[in-house]
Design a protein around this motif. Structure first.
Motif, PDB file in Angstrom:
ATOM      1  N   LEU A  86      80.321  17.979  62.407  1.00 37.36           N
ATOM      2  CA  LEU A  86      80.896  16.770  61.811  1.00 37.36           C
ATOM      3  C   LEU A  86      80.731  16.724  60.295  1.00 37.36           C
ATOM      4  CD1 LEU A  86      79.733  14.112  64.445  1.00 37.36           C
ATOM      5  CD2 LEU A  86      81.986  15.195  64.257  1.00 37.36           C
ATOM      6  N   ASP A  87      79.582  17.175  59.780  1.00 41.77           N
ATOM      7  CA  ASP A  87      79.399  17.128  58.325  1.00 41.77           C
ATOM      8  C   ASP A  87      80.360  18.076  57.621  1.00 41.77           C
ATOM      9  OD1 ASP A  87      78.049  19.343  59.355  1.00 41.77           O
ATOM     10  OD2 ASP A  87      76.444  19.258  57.871  1.00 41.77           O
ATOM     11  N   ASN A  88      80.644  19.224  58.236  1.00 38.58           N
ATOM     12  CA  ASN A  88      81.642  20.137  57.671  1.00 38.58           C
ATOM     13  C   ASN A  88      83.030  19.496  57.701  1.00 38.58           C
ATOM     14  OD1 ASN A  88      79.814  22.209  57.184  1.00 38.58           O
ATOM     15  ND2 ASN A  88      80.151  23.161  59.178  1.00 38.58           N
ATOM     16  N   MET A  89      83.336  18.828  58.800  1.00 33.03           N
ATOM     17  CA  MET A  89      84.666  18.233  58.960  1.00 33.03           C
ATOM     18  C   MET A  89      84.947  17.209  57.864  1.00 33.03           C
ATOM     19  SD  MET A  89      86.196  16.199  62.258  1.00 33.03           S
ATOM     20  CE  MET A  89      85.121  14.790  61.961  1.00 33.03           C
ATOM     21  N   VAL A  90      83.991  16.312  57.605  1.00 31.96           N
ATOM     22  CA  VAL A  90      84.242  15.297  56.580  1.00 31.96           C
ATOM     23  C   VAL A  90      84.242  15.916  55.178  1.00 31.96           C
ATOM     24  CG1 VAL A  90      83.345  13.443  58.038  1.00 31.96           C
ATOM     25  CG2 VAL A  90      81.803  14.585  56.414  1.00 31.96           C
ATOM     26  N   ALA A  91      83.451  16.986  54.983  1.00 34.48           N
ATOM     27  CA  ALA A  91      83.426  17.654  53.671  1.00 34.48           C
ATOM     28  C   ALA A  91      84.727  18.385  53.399  1.00 34.48           C
ATOM     29  CB  ALA A  91      82.246  18.620  53.604  1.00 34.48           C
ATOM     30  N   TRP A  92      85.247  19.078  54.414  1.00 35.71           N
ATOM     31  CA  TRP A  92      86.454  19.893  54.238  1.00 35.71           C
ATOM     32  C   TRP A  92      87.734  19.069  54.276  1.00 35.71           C
ATOM     33  CZ3 TRP A  92      84.805  24.007  58.431  1.00 35.71           C
ATOM     34  CH2 TRP A  92      83.701  24.740  57.942  1.00 35.71           C
ATOM     35  N   CYS A  93      87.728  18.004  55.069  1.00 34.45           N
ATOM     36  CA  CYS A  93      88.981  17.281  55.329  1.00 34.45           C
ATOM     37  C   CYS A  93      88.984  15.846  54.810  1.00 34.45           C
ATOM     38  CB  CYS A  93      89.276  17.262  56.833  1.00 34.45           C
ATOM     39  SG  CYS A  93      89.256  18.886  57.619  1.00 34.45           S
ATOM     40  N   GLY A  94      87.876  15.410  54.249  1.00 37.09           N
ATOM     41  CA  GLY A  94      87.796  14.023  53.788  1.00 37.09           C
ATOM     42  C   GLY A  94      88.850  13.671  52.766  1.00 37.09           C
ATOM     43  N   ASN A  95      89.218  14.632  51.911  1.00 34.31           N
ATOM     44  CA  ASN A  95      90.224  14.346  50.878  1.00 34.31           C
ATOM     45  C   ASN A  95      91.631  14.235  51.455  1.00 34.31           C
ATOM     46  OD1 ASN A  95      90.304  17.183  51.410  1.00 34.31           O
ATOM     47  ND2 ASN A  95      91.411  17.512  49.503  1.00 34.31           N
ATOM     48  N   LEU A  96      91.807  14.606  52.724  1.00 35.78           N
ATOM     49  CA  LEU A  96      93.119  14.485  53.374  1.00 35.78           C
ATOM     50  C   LEU A  96      93.247  13.187  54.164  1.00 35.78           C
ATOM     51  CD1 LEU A  96      93.439  18.141  54.769  1.00 35.78           C
ATOM     52  CD2 LEU A  96      94.391  17.220  52.644  1.00 35.78           C
ATOM     53  N   LEU A  97      92.134  12.450  54.264  1.00 35.85           N
ATOM     54  CA  LEU A  97      92.114  11.221  55.053  1.00 35.85           C
ATOM     55  C   LEU A  97      92.397  10.021  54.161  1.00 35.85           C
ATOM     56  CD1 LEU A  97      91.412  10.358  58.041  1.00 35.85           C
ATOM     57  CD2 LEU A  97      89.152   9.732  57.142  1.00 35.85           C
ATOM     58  N   ALA A  98      93.283   9.149  54.622  1.00 35.74           N
ATOM     59  CA  ALA A  98      93.569   7.922  53.881  1.00 35.74           C
ATOM     60  C   ALA A  98      92.285   7.104  53.719  1.00 35.74           C
ATOM     61  CB  ALA A  98      94.626   7.106  54.614  1.00 35.74           C
ATOM     62  N   VAL A  99      92.265   6.241  52.718  1.00 34.77           N
ATOM     63  CA  VAL A  99      91.065   5.449  52.432  1.00 34.77           C
ATOM     64  C   VAL A  99      90.593   4.695  53.671  1.00 34.77           C
ATOM     65  CG1 VAL A  99      90.165   3.516  51.079  1.00 34.77           C
ATOM     66  CG2 VAL A  99      91.625   5.226  49.990  1.00 34.77           C
ATOM     67  N   ASP A 100      91.530   4.131  54.421  1.00 27.94           N
ATOM     68  CA  ASP A 100      91.176   3.388  55.629  1.00 27.94           C
ATOM     69  C   ASP A 100      91.417   4.210  56.896  1.00 27.94           C
ATOM     70  OD1 ASP A 100      93.895   3.492  55.398  1.00 27.94           O
ATOM     71  OD2 ASP A 100      94.257   1.401  55.966  1.00 27.94           O
ATOM     72  N   GLY A 101      91.481   5.545  56.730  1.00 24.84           N
ATOM     73  CA  GLY A 101      91.762   6.415  57.868  1.00 24.84           C
ATOM     74  C   GLY A 101      90.539   6.726  58.707  1.00 24.84           C
ATOM     75  N   GLU A 102      90.771   7.463  59.795  1.00 25.66           N
ATOM     76  CA  GLU A 102      89.672   7.807  60.700  1.00 25.66           C
ATOM     77  C   GLU A 102      89.866   9.195  61.284  1.00 25.66           C
ATOM     78  OE1 GLU A 102      89.981   4.572  63.497  1.00 25.66           O
ATOM     79  OE2 GLU A 102      91.533   5.579  64.690  1.00 25.66           O
ATOM     80  N   PHE A 103      88.733   9.851  61.530  1.00 23.75           N
ATOM     81  CA  PHE A 103      88.710  11.117  62.245  1.00 23.75           C
ATOM     82  C   PHE A 103      88.568  10.855  63.741  1.00 23.75           C
ATOM     83  CE2 PHE A 103      87.115  12.615  58.079  1.00 23.75           C
ATOM     84  CZ  PHE A 103      87.905  13.742  57.900  1.00 23.75           C
ATOM     85  N   LEU A 104      89.293  11.616  64.545  1.00 26.11           N
ATOM     86  CA  LEU A 104      89.146  11.598  66.000  1.00 26.11           C
ATOM     87  C   LEU A 104      88.543  12.936  66.389  1.00 26.11           C
ATOM     88  CD1 LEU A 104      92.677  10.174  66.959  1.00 26.11           C
ATOM     89  CD2 LEU A 104      90.562   8.880  66.599  1.00 26.11           C
ATOM     90  N   ALA A 105      87.223  12.973  66.552  1.00 24.08           N
ATOM     91  CA  ALA A 105      86.515  14.225  66.809  1.00 24.08           C
ATOM     92  C   ALA A 105      86.162  14.344  68.287  1.00 24.08           C
ATOM     93  CB  ALA A 105      85.255  14.301  65.955  1.00 24.08           C
ATOM     94  N   MET A 106      86.757  15.333  68.944  1.00 24.38           N
ATOM     95  CA  MET A 106      86.491  15.569  70.364  1.00 24.38           C
ATOM     96  C   MET A 106      85.325  16.553  70.495  1.00 24.38           C
ATOM     97  SD  MET A 106      90.408  15.918  71.799  1.00 24.38           S
ATOM     98  CE  MET A 106      89.987  15.587  73.521  1.00 24.38           C
ATOM     99  N   LYS A 107      84.349  16.159  71.302  1.00 26.23           N
ATOM    100  CA  LYS A 107      83.154  16.972  71.503  1.00 26.23           C
ATOM    101  C   LYS A 107      82.834  17.066  72.989  1.00 26.23           C
ATOM    102  CE  LYS A 107      81.975  17.652  67.112  1.00 26.23           C
ATOM    103  NZ  LYS A 107      81.736  18.994  66.520  1.00 26.23           N
ATOM    104  N   GLY A 108      81.949  18.006  73.328  1.00 26.50           N
ATOM    105  CA  GLY A 108      81.459  18.108  74.694  1.00 26.50           C
ATOM    106  C   GLY A 108      80.321  17.117  74.873  1.00 26.50           C
ATOM    107  N   GLN A 109      79.087  17.612  74.863  1.00 25.15           N
ATOM    108  CA  GLN A 109      77.948  16.700  74.902  1.00 25.15           C
ATOM    109  C   GLN A 109      77.888  15.894  73.611  1.00 25.15           C
ATOM    110  OE1 GLN A 109      74.563  19.318  75.623  1.00 25.15           O
ATOM    111  NE2 GLN A 109      74.667  18.878  77.806  1.00 25.15           N
ATOM    112  N   PHE A 110      77.293  14.701  73.683  1.00 27.48           N
ATOM    113  CA  PHE A 110      77.210  13.872  72.488  1.00 27.48           C
ATOM    114  C   PHE A 110      76.367  14.594  71.436  1.00 27.48           C
ATOM    115  CE2 PHE A 110      75.680  10.608  69.657  1.00 27.48           C
ATOM    116  CZ  PHE A 110      76.811   9.823  69.476  1.00 27.48           C
TER     117      PHE A 110
END
Length: 215
Positions: free
Chosen positions: A149-173
């Protein structure tokens, strides 16, 4: 014949998920699995190779995200073999989907899927998230088995709108990944996903900027 098995499993799985698709959409999904199985022999697109597991672990798992997709244009990062992007695009023909992957073999496969399945609501982007046009912001960005998750927000955060959200699908929590999130990001919501035929845990984490930090 795999196609007959897939149609039966898909029909049985969609009912408890309360998902209704047209016969044409069902055929598109079955055709997609056929392409995935064929190309997987050479391109190693997915670890799931047993035809009996493909509907539950690929189609139904991807479609479990449907109730949460609200954006008119969604970016799917680390799209790989087209999961969840292609099944979502089939199920939601009125919404646009951009599928991003840095592996040229995988984007070649995805391009072929778009052509053969006639998905005019999908475009394929070959490259890394950091190289994408930052002037285009998405209100939702999905990922499935992409990265921590920390990589995802670092790599893709600039592509997300200010009020946008990530939908991250995972196996175990992923407790450790949540704990490692930067302070200006938060888990806005968490939903266990019920996928017919899948024995393991499945979770959706909805992540956005924490309004209390000014991020």
């Amino acid at each position: 014949m795999s196609e007959t098995l897939w149609r039966s499993q898909l029909s049985q799985g969609l009912e408890p998920m309360d998902i209704r698709l047209s016969p044409e959409q069902v055929e598109q999904l079955v055709a997609f699995l056929g392409l995935l199985a064929k190309w997987n022999k050479a391109y190693n697109l997915t670890a799931v190779r047993d035809p009996g597991e493909m509907v539950s672990r690929q189609l139904l798992d991807s479609l479990s995200l449907l109730p949460f997709v609200t954006a008119p244009h969604l970016l799917d990062v680390g799209a790989g073999g087209g999961l969840p992007g292609i099944p979502l695009a089939v199920a939601l023909p009125e919404q646009r989907f951009s599928l991003l992957d840095s592996n040229s073999k995988k984007t070649r496969f995805l391009t072929q899927c778009v052509l053969e399945l006639k998905l005019d609501n999908v475009d394929i982007i070959h490259g890394r998230a950091e190289a994408c046009d930052p002037s285009i912001r998405y209100t939702q960005i999905s990922s499935r088995a992409f990265t921590a998750l920390d990589n995802m927000v670092a790599w893709c955060g600039n592509l997300l709108a200010v009020d946008g959200e990530f939908l991250a699908m995972k196996g175990q929590f992923p407790d450790d990944e949540v704990a490692a999130l930067p302070a200006d990001w938060r888990v806005k919501a968490h939903h266990p996903l019920q996928v017919p035929g899948c024995a393991g845990e499945r979770h959706l984490l909805i992540i956005d900027r924490d309004p209390n930090t000014g991020g």
